[in-house]
Motif scaffolding. Structure first.
Motif, PDB file in Angstrom:
ATOM      1  N   MET A   1       4.688   3.740   0.444  1.00 24.73           N
ATOM      2  CA  MET A   1       5.646   3.109  -0.140  1.00 24.73           C
ATOM      3  C   MET A   1       6.544   2.097  -0.131  1.00 24.73           C
ATOM      4  O   MET A   1       6.447   1.813   1.325  1.00 24.73           O
ATOM      5  CB  MET A   1       6.782   4.344  -0.226  1.00 24.73           C
ATOM      6  CG  MET A   1       8.439   4.001  -1.010  1.00 24.73           C
ATOM      7  SD  MET A   1       9.145   5.826  -1.061  1.00 24.73           S
ATOM      8  CE  MET A   1      10.900   4.621  -0.582  1.00 24.73           C
ATOM      9  N   ALA A   2       6.956   1.192  -0.407  1.00 21.53           N
ATOM     10  CA  ALA A   2       7.415  -0.157  -1.215  1.00 21.53           C
ATOM     11  C   ALA A   2       8.646  -0.103  -0.213  1.00 21.53           C
ATOM     12  O   ALA A   2       8.975   0.911  -1.606  1.00 21.53           O
ATOM     13  CB  ALA A   2       7.119  -1.315  -1.498  1.00 21.53           C
ATOM     14  N   PHE A   3       9.674  -0.674   0.750  1.00 21.67           N
ATOM     15  CA  PHE A   3      10.855  -0.479   0.662  1.00 21.67           C
ATOM     16  C   PHE A   3      11.107  -2.390   0.791  1.00 21.67           C
ATOM     17  O   PHE A   3      11.015  -3.083   0.972  1.00 21.67           O
ATOM     18  CB  PHE A   3      10.834  -0.538   2.479  1.00 21.67           C
ATOM     19  CG  PHE A   3      12.564  -0.999   2.871  1.00 21.67           C
ATOM     20  CD1 PHE A   3      12.980  -0.208   1.740  1.00 21.67           C
ATOM     21  CD2 PHE A   3      12.382  -2.057   3.616  1.00 21.67           C
ATOM     22  CE1 PHE A   3      14.636   0.007   2.523  1.00 21.67           C
ATOM     23  CE2 PHE A   3      14.424  -2.043   3.608  1.00 21.67           C
ATOM     24  CZ  PHE A   3      15.065  -0.975   3.644  1.00 21.67           C
ATOM     25  N   LEU A   4      12.012  -2.365   0.133  1.00 20.30           N
ATOM     26  CA  LEU A   4      12.378  -3.998  -0.641  1.00 20.30           C
ATOM     27  C   LEU A   4      10.965  -4.911  -1.340  1.00 20.30           C
ATOM     28  O   LEU A   4      11.045  -6.215  -1.064  1.00 20.30           O
ATOM     29  CB  LEU A   4      13.407  -4.583  -0.035  1.00 20.30           C
ATOM     30  CG  LEU A   4      14.679  -3.517  -0.169  1.00 20.30           C
ATOM     31  CD1 LEU A   4      15.253  -4.351   1.641  1.00 20.30           C
ATOM     32  CD2 LEU A   4      15.818  -3.218  -0.631  1.00 20.30           C
ATOM     33  N   GLY A   5      10.421  -3.963  -1.860  1.00 16.72           N
ATOM     34  CA  GLY A   5       9.040  -5.525  -1.661  1.00 16.72           C
ATOM     35  C   GLY A   5       7.914  -5.550  -0.614  1.00 16.72           C
ATOM     36  O   GLY A   5       7.162  -5.869  -1.022  1.00 16.72           O
TER      37      GLY A   5
END
Length: 62
Positions: A1-5
């Motif tokens: 999952m990406a966190f803030l891109g």
């Protein structure tokens, strides 16, 4: 999952571009050398338009 891109593994930037960085450094060094030899040439050494004329004159006295 990406966190803030941001990804878990960062995208490589330096690794694929190292050849261009080295070539840029070599090109900069060669341009600098050509400029220094041109400024210190006999034709431009005493020219009033040469911004390094005073410095070259001081170095030639020593």
């Amino acid at each position: 999952m990406a966190f803030l891109g941001l990804r878990k593994w960062p995208t490589p930037v330096v690794k694929p571009l190292w050849t261009f960085m080295v070539a840029g450094g070599i090109t900069g060094y060669l341009v600098y050398g050509a400029q220094q030899s041109g400024v210190r040439s006999a034709e431009w050494r005493t020219d009033a338009r040469n911004p390094y004329a005073a410095q070259i004159a001081r170095e030639s006295l020593h």
